[in-house]
Design an enzyme around this catalytic site. Structure first.
Site, mmCIF file in Angstrom:
data_model
loop_
_atom_site.group_PDB
_atom_site.id
_atom_site.type_symbol
_atom_site.label_atom_id
_atom_site.label_comp_id
_atom_site.label_asym_id
_atom_site.label_seq_id
_atom_site.Cartn_x
_atom_site.Cartn_y
_atom_site.Cartn_z
ATOM 1 N N LYS A 254 0.778 -1.267 0.137
ATOM 2 C CA LYS A 254 0.031 -0.068 -0.083
ATOM 3 C C LYS A 254 0.855 1.163 0.055
ATOM 4 O O LYS A 254 0.566 2.277 -0.560
ATOM 5 C CB LYS A 254 -1.112 0.144 1.274
ATOM 6 C CG LYS A 254 -2.187 0.779 1.211
ATOM 7 C CD LYS A 254 -3.040 0.296 2.334
ATOM 8 C CE LYS A 254 -2.369 0.561 3.676
ATOM 9 N NZ LYS A 254 -3.488 0.806 4.612
ATOM 10 N N ARG B 31 -12.115 3.846 9.062
ATOM 11 C CA ARG B 31 -11.967 2.050 9.561
ATOM 12 C C ARG B 31 -13.284 1.503 9.749
ATOM 13 O O ARG B 31 -13.376 0.322 9.920
ATOM 14 C CB ARG B 31 -11.051 2.031 10.838
ATOM 15 C CG ARG B 31 -9.641 2.144 10.686
ATOM 16 C CD ARG B 31 -8.850 2.017 12.000
ATOM 17 N NE ARG B 31 -7.386 2.293 11.950
ATOM 18 C CZ ARG B 31 -6.375 1.561 11.086
ATOM 19 N NH1 ARG B 31 -6.872 0.588 10.614
ATOM 20 N NH2 ARG B 31 -5.293 2.179 10.966
ATOM 21 N N ARG C 41 10.591 -14.778 5.173
ATOM 22 C CA ARG C 41 11.464 -13.684 5.257
ATOM 23 C C ARG C 41 12.612 -13.886 6.165
ATOM 24 O O ARG C 41 12.207 -14.088 7.236
ATOM 25 C CB ARG C 41 10.926 -12.316 5.029
ATOM 26 C CG ARG C 41 10.120 -11.793 3.963
ATOM 27 C CD ARG C 41 9.621 -10.811 4.002
ATOM 28 N NE ARG C 41 8.890 -10.063 5.227
ATOM 29 C CZ ARG C 41 8.028 -9.025 5.374
ATOM 30 N NH1 ARG C 41 7.743 -8.197 4.222
ATOM 31 N NH2 ARG C 41 7.426 -8.670 6.351
ATOM 32 N N ARG D 214 -3.025 -11.486 11.545
ATOM 33 C CA ARG D 214 -2.870 -10.086 10.967
ATOM 34 C C ARG D 214 -4.058 -10.137 9.880
ATOM 35 O O ARG D 214 -4.682 -9.059 9.797
ATOM 36 C CB ARG D 214 -1.637 -9.343 10.342
ATOM 37 C CG ARG D 214 -0.640 -9.133 11.696
ATOM 38 C CD ARG D 214 0.351 -8.339 11.120
ATOM 39 N NE ARG D 214 1.109 -8.595 10.143
ATOM 40 C CZ ARG D 214 2.326 -9.089 10.237
ATOM 41 N NH1 ARG D 214 3.017 -9.543 11.533
ATOM 42 N NH2 ARG D 214 3.266 -9.460 9.249
#
Ligand SMILES: [Zn+2]
Length: 228
Positions: A23, A98, A137, A182
């Site tokens: 984003k 939100r 990662r 998440r």
């Protein structure tokens, strides 16, 4: 900042996307290409507090008391900010609204200004692929070189290609479980907003799993159409 309500038809875009969807990168590209200004809630609050605006003073008092800044205060800060000269070519909202209550308050504010949501753009991800991408990662603790279990493993297992270091690090919050959690939280929070803007006919969806440049092209086309 003077609280005037100069009518403006500057475009307003909303960018929705989970952590890791790119984003920030895409918002910067839209800023460069279209002269849009990215407004994130955190930056808005900090600037209003620093500038000592009426709403900024209210926000400061609330935050110092350890409370969450109310929707009314955020809307007041946004109302001030939208009249600033740099917003004349349009804004990208990041992190606000939100909730659908906030989205309705935002619509009311924009209507006062002769503005509207030109597009709410959702950067769509494949959750399973995102979990693989993020949880794989790791970095070399010595030189900082980035690696990935699936896409970029060291040529010699356990040894950094660049510095031959053997001290690799993984972020504690990049495990498959935390990434999945998440994403779940993001979808739970965002689903009502997606439905809200879909009902308005303002929703656009972009597949955010492809190459950065391809995504930027698609976003650019959406913004061009939405702001024409
Ligand atoms: Zn290294």
């Amino acid at each position: 900042m003077d609280g005037s309500t100069t009518p403006t038809s500057a475009p307003v875009l909303i960018l929705l996307g989970p952590p890791g969807a790119g984003k920030g990168t895409q918002a910067r590209m839209l800023e460069e290409r279209f002269g849009l200004v990215q407004l994130s809630t955190g930056d808005l609050l900090r600037a209003a507090v620093a500038n000592g605006t009426d709403a900024g003073k209210q926000a400061k008092a609330v935050m110092e008391a350890g409370d969450l800044v109310s929707d009314d205060i955020v809307i007041a800060i946004l109302r001030d900010r939208l009249t600033d000269a740099d917003c004349v070519r349009g804004v990208i909202l990041d992190g606000f609204p939100r909730t659908t209550v906030q989205a309705e308050a935002l619509d009311t504010l924009l209507a006062e200004n002769g503005q509207r949501i030109n597009a709410a753009i959702s950067l769509d991800v494949d959750d399973a692929a995102m979990v693989d991408r993020i949880s794989g990662r790791f970095t070399c603790g010595t030189c900082g070189e980035g690696y990935h279990d699936s896409f970029k493993a060291p040529k010699t297992q356990g040894q950094c290609d660049k510095c031959q270091g053997t001290d690799f690090r993984r972020r504690a919050d990049d495990t498959a479980e935390t990434v999945a959690a998440r994403l779940d939280a993001y979808h739970a929070q965002t689903a009502p907003l997606i439905a809200f803007y879909d009902a308005q006919g303002a929703l656009a969806r972009v597949d955010a799993m492809g190459a950065i440049d391809d995504i930027a092209l698609e976003l650019g086309a959406i913004v061009t159409t939405a702001t024409a």
